[in-house]
Design a protein around this motif. Structure first.
Motif, mmCIF file in Angstrom:
data_model
loop_
_atom_site.group_PDB
_atom_site.id
_atom_site.type_symbol
_atom_site.label_atom_id
_atom_site.label_comp_id
_atom_site.label_asym_id
_atom_site.label_seq_id
_atom_site.Cartn_x
_atom_site.Cartn_y
_atom_site.Cartn_z
ATOM 1 N N MET A 29 0.848 -1.189 0.000
ATOM 2 C CA MET A 29 0.000 0.000 0.000
ATOM 3 C C MET A 29 0.886 1.242 0.000
ATOM 4 O O MET A 29 1.822 1.341 0.783
ATOM 5 C CB MET A 29 -0.896 -0.032 1.233
ATOM 6 C CG MET A 29 -1.861 1.087 1.296
ATOM 7 S SD MET A 29 -3.123 0.834 0.039
ATOM 8 C CE MET A 29 -4.331 1.961 0.604
ATOM 9 N N PHE A 30 0.573 2.152 -0.882
ATOM 10 C CA PHE A 30 1.315 3.405 -0.969
ATOM 11 C C PHE A 30 0.505 4.503 -0.288
ATOM 12 O O PHE A 30 -0.593 4.822 -0.720
ATOM 13 C CB PHE A 30 1.577 3.780 -2.427
ATOM 14 C CG PHE A 30 2.396 2.764 -3.167
ATOM 15 C CD1 PHE A 30 3.722 2.556 -2.843
ATOM 16 C CD2 PHE A 30 1.836 2.010 -4.180
ATOM 17 C CE1 PHE A 30 4.483 1.618 -3.517
ATOM 18 C CE2 PHE A 30 2.582 1.070 -4.877
ATOM 19 C CZ PHE A 30 3.911 0.874 -4.546
ATOM 20 N N ASN A 31 1.056 5.071 0.753
ATOM 21 C CA ASN A 31 0.389 6.145 1.485
ATOM 22 C C ASN A 31 0.920 7.515 1.135
ATOM 23 O O ASN A 31 0.338 8.526 1.519
ATOM 24 C CB ASN A 31 0.520 5.914 2.995
ATOM 25 C CG ASN A 31 -0.170 4.641 3.421
ATOM 26 O OD1 ASN A 31 -1.300 4.392 3.043
ATOM 27 N ND2 ASN A 31 0.522 3.828 4.186
ATOM 28 N N SER A 32 2.043 7.553 0.406
ATOM 29 C CA SER A 32 2.674 8.824 0.058
ATOM 30 C C SER A 32 3.322 8.700 -1.317
ATOM 31 O O SER A 32 4.205 7.871 -1.521
ATOM 32 C CB SER A 32 3.730 9.177 1.114
ATOM 33 O OG SER A 32 4.407 10.350 0.756
ATOM 34 N N ILE A 33 2.860 9.541 -2.241
ATOM 35 C CA ILE A 33 3.358 9.525 -3.620
ATOM 36 C C ILE A 33 4.018 10.861 -3.916
ATOM 37 O O ILE A 33 3.458 11.917 -3.621
ATOM 38 C CB ILE A 33 2.206 9.296 -4.620
ATOM 39 C CG1 ILE A 33 1.458 8.011 -4.280
ATOM 40 C CG2 ILE A 33 2.729 9.280 -6.052
ATOM 41 C CD1 ILE A 33 0.112 7.901 -4.957
ATOM 42 N N LEU A 34 5.201 10.796 -4.515
ATOM 43 C CA LEU A 34 5.943 11.996 -4.891
ATOM 44 C C LEU A 34 6.195 11.980 -6.393
ATOM 45 O O LEU A 34 6.747 11.012 -6.921
ATOM 46 C CB LEU A 34 7.279 12.046 -4.137
ATOM 47 C CG LEU A 34 8.245 13.167 -4.509
ATOM 48 C CD1 LEU A 34 7.663 14.535 -4.128
ATOM 49 C CD2 LEU A 34 9.591 12.950 -3.830
ATOM 50 N N PHE A 35 5.768 13.036 -7.088
ATOM 51 C CA PHE A 35 6.044 13.203 -8.511
ATOM 52 C C PHE A 35 7.224 14.153 -8.662
ATOM 53 O O PHE A 35 7.285 15.183 -7.981
ATOM 54 C CB PHE A 35 4.822 13.789 -9.238
ATOM 55 C CG PHE A 35 3.658 12.849 -9.287
ATOM 56 C CD1 PHE A 35 3.598 11.852 -10.251
ATOM 57 C CD2 PHE A 35 2.618 12.956 -8.377
ATOM 58 C CE1 PHE A 35 2.514 10.977 -10.296
ATOM 59 C CE2 PHE A 35 1.544 12.096 -8.421
ATOM 60 C CZ PHE A 35 1.491 11.102 -9.385
ATOM 61 N N VAL A 36 8.137 13.819 -9.580
ATOM 62 C CA VAL A 36 9.343 14.624 -9.769
ATOM 63 C C VAL A 36 9.522 14.967 -11.237
ATOM 64 O O VAL A 36 9.371 14.110 -12.120
ATOM 65 C CB VAL A 36 10.592 13.867 -9.260
ATOM 66 C CG1 VAL A 36 11.857 14.673 -9.501
ATOM 67 C CG2 VAL A 36 10.454 13.526 -7.776
ATOM 68 N N CYS A 37 9.845 16.240 -11.497
ATOM 69 C CA CYS A 37 10.281 16.676 -12.818
ATOM 70 C C CYS A 37 11.453 17.637 -12.598
ATOM 71 O O CYS A 37 12.127 17.561 -11.573
ATOM 72 C CB CYS A 37 9.141 17.279 -13.637
ATOM 73 S SG CYS A 37 8.515 18.876 -13.082
ATOM 74 N N ILE A 38 11.685 18.535 -13.517
ATOM 75 C CA ILE A 38 12.816 19.459 -13.364
ATOM 76 C C ILE A 38 12.396 20.710 -12.596
ATOM 77 O O ILE A 38 12.819 20.938 -11.479
ATOM 78 C CB ILE A 38 13.422 19.847 -14.736
ATOM 79 C CG1 ILE A 38 13.934 18.608 -15.480
ATOM 80 C CG2 ILE A 38 14.559 20.868 -14.556
ATOM 81 C CD1 ILE A 38 15.058 17.863 -14.795
ATOM 82 N N GLY A 39 11.547 21.541 -13.183
ATOM 83 C CA GLY A 39 11.226 22.840 -12.598
ATOM 84 C C GLY A 39 10.100 22.846 -11.587
ATOM 85 O O GLY A 39 9.906 23.814 -10.875
ATOM 86 N N ASN A 40 9.309 21.775 -11.548
ATOM 87 C CA ASN A 40 8.158 21.650 -10.667
ATOM 88 C C ASN A 40 7.102 22.720 -10.926
ATOM 89 O O ASN A 40 6.453 23.209 -10.021
ATOM 90 C CB ASN A 40 8.578 21.624 -9.191
ATOM 91 C CG ASN A 40 7.472 21.193 -8.247
ATOM 92 O OD1 ASN A 40 7.303 21.766 -7.186
ATOM 93 N ND2 ASN A 40 6.703 20.179 -8.612
ATOM 94 N N ILE A 41 6.949 23.075 -12.219
ATOM 95 C CA ILE A 41 5.889 24.017 -12.579
ATOM 96 C C ILE A 41 4.993 23.494 -13.707
ATOM 97 O O ILE A 41 3.946 24.080 -13.963
ATOM 98 C CB ILE A 41 6.425 25.416 -12.946
ATOM 99 C CG1 ILE A 41 7.344 25.357 -14.156
ATOM 100 C CG2 ILE A 41 7.088 26.075 -11.744
ATOM 101 C CD1 ILE A 41 7.647 26.715 -14.773
ATOM 102 N N CYS A 42 5.376 22.405 -14.369
ATOM 103 C CA CYS A 42 4.563 21.882 -15.476
ATOM 104 C C CYS A 42 4.134 20.440 -15.223
ATOM 105 O O CYS A 42 3.001 20.184 -14.820
ATOM 106 C CB CYS A 42 5.328 21.958 -16.800
ATOM 107 S SG CYS A 42 5.751 23.625 -17.360
ATOM 108 N N ARG A 43 5.044 19.502 -15.461
ATOM 109 C CA ARG A 43 4.681 18.082 -15.445
ATOM 110 C C ARG A 43 4.358 17.543 -14.058
ATOM 111 O O ARG A 43 3.292 16.943 -13.858
ATOM 112 C CB ARG A 43 5.802 17.243 -16.084
ATOM 113 C CG ARG A 43 5.992 17.544 -17.555
ATOM 114 C CD ARG A 43 7.210 16.863 -18.106
ATOM 115 N NE ARG A 43 8.428 17.464 -17.556
ATOM 116 C CZ ARG A 43 9.651 17.033 -17.789
ATOM 117 N NH1 ARG A 43 9.844 15.962 -18.547
ATOM 118 N NH2 ARG A 43 10.699 17.655 -17.276
ATOM 119 N N SER A 44 5.281 17.689 -13.115
ATOM 120 C CA SER A 44 5.038 17.059 -11.805
ATOM 121 C C SER A 44 3.847 17.673 -11.061
ATOM 122 O O SER A 44 3.069 16.927 -10.463
ATOM 123 C CB SER A 44 6.299 17.022 -10.945
ATOM 124 O OG SER A 44 6.802 18.301 -10.665
#
Length: 144
Positions: A1-16
């Motif tokens: 079970m995943f209780n915490s998900i982190l999305f990562v990109c470069i600038g953190n203003i578009c994709r993530s």
């Protein structure tokens, strides 16, 4: 079970942040923490206007987003780390080696598909990225 998900990109203003707010919307009512950060974040900046507009058009509000720089503690605290390309997976593994087993491409279930950076590109580029992020976040729902 995943209780915490982190999305990562470069600038953190578009994709993530787009992936973050899409996933938050899809997991509404569930007790899962969803966040995002950038390897070279434009710290404090809001979501890109076009990315934010596309989310809003689909009923998702990302107006509270402020870009943040990825830190090792973000990585160690997350149960699942999802990135946009293989270079980010390698950067994260170099930065915090102990998280390599929980770091994957967001497009893992589509033959490890990557998500191109739409920054400073046309609305059509953002629409293409939005569709990919929507599909790839859907793919992860059955594992959450």
């Amino acid at each position: 079970m995943f209780n915490s998900i982190l999305f990562v990109c470069i600038g953190n203003i578009c994709r993530s942040p787009t992936a973050e707010y899409l996933m938050l919307h899809k997991l509404k009512g569930r007790n899962v923490k969803v966040s995002s950060a950038g390897l070279g974040a434009l710290v404090g900046k809001p979501i890109d206007a076009t990315a934010g507009q596309l989310l809003a058009e689909h009923g998702v509000d990302a107006t509270v987003h402020a870009a943040r720089q990825l830190r090792s503690d973000h990585l160690t605290q997350a149960d699942l780390i999802l990135t946009m390309d293989q270079g980010m997976v390698h950067n994260i593994s170099s930065m915090t080696p102990q998280v390599s087993g929980k770091t994957f491409l967001l497009g893992k279930w589509h033959n490890d598909a990557t998500v191109a950076d739409p920054y400073r590109k046309s609305r059509e580029a953002f629409e293409h990225v939005y569709k990919a992020l929507d599909k790839y976040t859907d793919d992860w729902l059955k594992y959450l």
